[in-house]
Design an enzyme around this catalytic site. Sequence first.
Site, short mmCIF file in Angstrom:
data_model
loop_
_atom_site.label_atom_id
_atom_site.label_comp_id
_atom_site.label_asym_id
_atom_site.label_seq_id
_atom_site.Cartn_x
_atom_site.Cartn_y
_atom_site.Cartn_z
N SER A 61 77.73 19.74 -6.60
CA SER A 61 77.82 19.48 -8.04
C SER A 61 77.05 20.52 -8.86
CB SER A 61 77.28 18.09 -8.35
OG SER A 61 77.83 17.13 -7.47
N1 SAM Z 1 75.95 15.74 -4.40
C1 SAM Z 1 76.62 16.50 -3.37
C2 SAM Z 1 75.91 17.82 -3.12
O1 SAM Z 1 74.79 17.99 -3.61
O2 SAM Z 1 76.48 18.66 -2.40
C3 SAM Z 1 78.04 16.73 -3.74
C4 SAM Z 1 78.91 15.55 -3.47
S1 SAM Z 1 80.63 15.92 -3.59
C5 SAM Z 1 80.87 16.13 -5.30
C6 SAM Z 1 81.31 14.32 -3.26
C7 SAM Z 1 81.24 13.89 -1.81
O3 SAM Z 1 81.60 12.53 -1.73
C8 SAM Z 1 82.20 14.65 -0.89
O4 SAM Z 1 81.48 15.25 0.15
C9 SAM Z 1 83.13 13.55 -0.36
O5 SAM Z 1 83.53 13.75 0.98
C10 SAM Z 1 82.25 12.33 -0.50
N2 SAM Z 1 82.93 11.03 -0.56
C11 SAM Z 1 84.07 10.69 -1.21
N3 SAM Z 1 84.34 9.38 -1.03
C12 SAM Z 1 83.33 8.88 -0.25
C13 SAM Z 1 83.03 7.59 0.29
N4 SAM Z 1 83.80 6.52 0.09
N5 SAM Z 1 81.93 7.45 1.04
C14 SAM Z 1 81.11 8.50 1.30
N6 SAM Z 1 81.35 9.74 0.82
C15 SAM Z 1 82.44 9.93 0.05
#
Ligand code: SAM
Length: 213
Positions: A61
């Site tokens: 993000s």
């Molecule tokens: N904050 C993170 C970073 O610092 O890199 C970025 C997160 S990224 C925007 C969103 C993440 O949420 C992705 O890696 C995706 O695979 C994960 N995701 C989506 N749905 C999810 C779920 N139901 N449970 C766990 N992770 C999930």
Amino acid sequence: MDFEEENRMMVEYQLKRRGISDEKVLNAFLKVKRHLFVPKDLERYAYDDCPLPIGEGQTISQPYIIGLMLQLLELRENDVVLEIGTGSGYQTALLAEIVRLVYTIERNETLAQRAKNKFEELGYKNIVLEVGDGTKGWTKEEIEFDGIIVSAAAPKVPEPLFSQLKIGGRMVIPIGSRTFQRLHKITKLEDGNMKVEYSDGCMFVPLIGEYGW
Ligand code: SAM
């Protein structure tokens, strides 16, 4: 490339000057280096004011959005926090610098393994990572969290997450459509009801799961 200097500039211009004033949050950003969490070929963009691809169709993000979410959480040293969507592990590491214990759930096994290796390499001992559907919350043990941070876009507050919040606990979550959301700060009140406050607009990848999309 002087990553130390770039990091300091990021904290000054992207965070402080846009209203991130929580010292605990700012200090964590000074300590955790974003270039360690992005793919090697994108290192030179690590301190830019934007999200970046991390593989598997996912992103790390934008620093400002992470700063805002962490500030909205009103974190305290002794807190136990649940993070949904570990991704690169950057935000997890920031949380681990601020609070006592961080539980984090990532649905993508490749990203989860990479983040796990990174936490070991950097010596974090207060992060517990699970692979699975984070919309169901932490299912291994019964824990009530002081804070919950959801790093993917949800259509609504996932019920299991709200029920795992302590009375007085805070959840920060982007809610809206698949393409545009608004950050919501959810507080669990004394009577168990939900207080909702609205913050900035944002664009996250979708939260995929039983209580998500
Ligand atoms: N904050 C993170 C970073 O610092 O890199 C970025 C997160 S990224 C925007 C969103 C993440 O949420 C992705 O890696 C995706 O695979 C994960 N995701 C989506 N749905 C999810 C779920 N139901 N449970 C766990 N992770 C999930």
